[in-house]
Design a protein around this motif. Structure first.
Motif, PDB file in Angstrom:
ATOM      1  N   LEU A  11       0.811  -1.207   0.000  1.00  0.00           N
ATOM      2  CA  LEU A  11       0.000   0.000   0.000  1.00  0.00           C
ATOM      3  C   LEU A  11       0.846   1.259   0.000  1.00  0.00           C
ATOM      4  O   LEU A  11       0.593   2.199  -0.728  1.00  0.00           O
ATOM      5  CB  LEU A  11      -0.927  -0.008   1.218  1.00  0.00           C
ATOM      6  CG  LEU A  11      -2.025   1.022   1.226  1.00  0.00           C
ATOM      7  CD1 LEU A  11      -2.914   0.866   0.013  1.00  0.00           C
ATOM      8  CD2 LEU A  11      -2.847   0.892   2.485  1.00  0.00           C
ATOM      9  N   ALA A  12       1.868   1.304   0.808  1.00  0.00           N
ATOM     10  CA  ALA A  12       2.702   2.503   0.881  1.00  0.00           C
ATOM     11  C   ALA A  12       4.166   2.109   0.712  1.00  0.00           C
ATOM     12  O   ALA A  12       4.986   2.276   1.604  1.00  0.00           O
ATOM     13  CB  ALA A  12       2.480   3.201   2.204  1.00  0.00           C
ATOM     14  N   GLU A  48      -5.740   3.543  -1.227  1.00  0.00           N
ATOM     15  CA  GLU A  48      -5.356   4.486  -0.169  1.00  0.00           C
ATOM     16  C   GLU A  48      -6.536   5.356   0.241  1.00  0.00           C
ATOM     17  O   GLU A  48      -6.721   5.631   1.424  1.00  0.00           O
ATOM     18  CB  GLU A  48      -4.191   5.359  -0.631  1.00  0.00           C
ATOM     19  CG  GLU A  48      -2.879   4.600  -0.697  1.00  0.00           C
ATOM     20  CD  GLU A  48      -1.759   5.386  -1.348  1.00  0.00           C
ATOM     21  OE1 GLU A  48      -2.023   6.499  -1.865  1.00  0.00           O
ATOM     22  OE2 GLU A  48      -0.621   4.883  -1.351  1.00  0.00           O
ATOM     23  N   SER A  52      -8.179   5.469   3.925  1.00  0.00           N
ATOM     24  CA  SER A  52      -7.980   6.684   4.717  1.00  0.00           C
ATOM     25  C   SER A  52      -9.274   7.420   5.068  1.00  0.00           C
ATOM     26  O   SER A  52      -9.256   8.333   5.879  1.00  0.00           O
ATOM     27  CB  SER A  52      -7.039   7.646   3.989  1.00  0.00           C
ATOM     28  OG  SER A  52      -7.656   8.120   2.809  1.00  0.00           O
TER      29      SER A  52
END
Length: 168
Positions: A11-12, A48, A52
């Motif tokens: 994801l990151a 994301e 979030s």
């Protein structure tokens, strides 16, 4: 191949590499994100955003340049709601490994997804969307719960948080 690539995409990720055995090449993820295929970047951004935000509503795609939608657009800005036209295939891939997997069949035509930042805004947003002419809400998600059309209508009838506190 695309789905396998996206599923293994962190994801990151700042530095990682993914090997695609069928093709025999390696994609290196680093700070040079622009070298990734564009579809992978879109799916990553959608994941994301889903992770979030507190929730989202899925509605029929709208033409935001139409003057009838201008008041709604201004309200969305005030509520800090982010709207996105989404490509259905990319959104289905983004939802594939989330708790919202059951919403995947909804994405089969032109859709707009409205991401909202807090649970308090959800009832205001639902009420505002249902008042708008030519606005069709298909489903939604709120705090890890999937909402169908009836749930969205029920959420719209809930009094806003500020009014409930004032009544107490």
């Amino acid at each position: 191949m695309f789905r396998a690539l996206v599923q293994r995409l962190p994801l990151a990720a700042t530095q990682a590499s993914i090997t695609v055995p069928q093709r025999g090449f390696k994609i290196r993820l680093s700070n040079q994100i622009s070298k990734l295929p564009l579809k992978v970047l879109h799916v990553r951004r959608l994941r994301e955003e889903v992770a979030s935000h507190q929730g989202f509503f899925v509605m029929q795609s709208v033409d935001w340049s139409d003057p009838d939608w201008k008041p709604l657009k201004e309200d969305l800005r005030k509520m800090k709601v982010r709207g996105r036209h989404v490509k259905n295939t990319l959104m289905r891939v983004a939802l594939e490994q989330t708790q919202y997997r059951a919403l995947m069949p909804i994405f089969n035509g032109p859709n707009t997804v409205l991401f909202f930042p807090s649970v308090e805004i959800a009832s205001k947003l639902a009420a505002r969307l249902l008042k708008q002419q030519n606005c069709v809400v298909f489903a939604g998600a709120l705090a890890n719960t999937i909402l169908d059309v009836e749930d969205v209508r029920a959420l719209a009838s809930v009094a806003p948080y500020e009014r409930s506190v004032a009544e107490i």
